[in-house]
Design a protein around this motif. Structure first.
Motif: not given
Length: 337
Positions: A104, A107, A119-120, A124, A127-128
């Protein structure tokens, strides 16, 4: 004294232990289930101001996030305690929270504070979670495949990586503007009240799959409490089971962290209470108890904080504070990790 006997002496079984009661673990589990249902009903139905059609779905979404967090952190911590043979450590020792914070922070640093909001979405989240699980899987494979590979080496590497991620995150955060840091801070605390309802079907699916796997292996988890040599002698493929459990823990904790933010001591809190209340080492009681206590803690805590103290957003802060105190108490009482 064997590992199993020592655990019984520390936790108690259905007749002995810290919980001096004639109630069986099943009865205790049923009582907690009823209390949890009452807490959930109070949170969903009481003190609704304004439109019921607006408030109820929103509370239902928050309850869904509570269920996911309670399942992931509660059951994940119980299984982690089993495979590490240590009830002081938590899954965050591997560095998931630190990795999430670093992701975070980077980013915001490279793309600005608005990048978090823009990007929410489910991509995402996936990916995280994938990145966290991939890191954990590579770590497990590397450490267990070597000649001197061991669980303790993995924990040591996890601690070092977590400290490195924290240090890098702190360094980068000092270079952010006050506005960017404020927006970042919102993402770095547990945020059950702001979970998107679109995430919940995927979250429930992950929890269901992992839950089925863990439940089918509940007796193997009991066997792992006997230690590596004994469990191997009774037919348990120790290395395979250990690796599988660690990957499942990584999936649960990584997904819950990406969904609702870091909650470092929440799992430790409910797992410790589950051991004391069930009074047994058996996972068929301890795992459901940890889950139910997690839901009860979040639902009852949110109800009290929101309607008595008008500070519903501080629930996760209070839980982390209480969990941290319990962690220090347990550490000082045992005198060692």
């Amino acid at each position: 004294m064997s590992v199993l006997e020592s655990r019984r002496s520390g936790l108690g079984d259905s007749t002995t232990g810290p919980v001096r009661s004639k109630l069986t673990p099943g009865v205790r589990l049923a009582i907690v289930a009823v209390l949890t249902a009452v807490a959930v009903a109070c949170y969903l139905l009481l003190f609704i101001r304004g439109s019921f059609d607006f408030a109820f779905p929103r509370r239902l979404t928050v309850l869904g996030a509570m269920i996911v967090a309670a399942f992931a952190h509660g059951m994940g911590t119980v299984v982690f305690h089993t495979v590490t043979d240590n009830r002081i450590l938590t899954p965050s020792i591997i560095g998931f929270d630190s990795l999430y914070t670093l992701m975070q922070t980077l980013t915001v640093f490279f793309f600005g504070a608005t990048a978090i909001a823009s990007t929410e979405g489910i991509p995402k989240l996936i990916a995280q979670t994938t990145l966290m699980v991939l890191l954990a899987t590579l770590l497990y494979r590397w450490l267990f495949s070597g000649r001197f590979g061991s669980l303790f080496l993995m924990l040591l590497v996890g601690v070092v990586l977590g400290m490195a991620f924290d240090s890098l995150s702190t360094f980068v955060q000092r270079m952010l503007s006050p506005t960017e840091y404020d927006m970042l801070s919102v993402e770095l605390f547990g945020r059950l009240s702001s979970v998107d309802s679109d995430y919940l079907p995927l979250a429930f699916g992950v929890c269901l799959v992992v839950g089925v796997i863990l439940w089918r292996r509940r007796y193997r988890l009991d066997a792992l409490l006997l230690g590596r040599e004994t469990s191997t002698n009774i037919g348990i493929e120790y290395k395979r089971e250990l690796t599988l459990m660690l990957v499942l823990i990584a999936l649960l904790v990584a997904f819950a962290t990406a969904l609702a933010g870091p909650m470092t001591f929440f799992g430790f809190l409910v797992a410790t209470l589950a051991y004391q209340i069930t009074g047994t080492y058996k996972h068929q009681y301890v795992m459901p108890m940890a889950f139910l206590l997690g839901v009860f803690t979040l639902a009852a805590g949110q109800f009290v904080m929101q309607h008595l103290f008008y500070a519903g957003g501080f629930l996760t802060v209070i839980i982390e504070f209480v969990g941290g105190i319990l962690f220090l108490f347990m550490l000082l009482r045992k005198g060692t990790l």
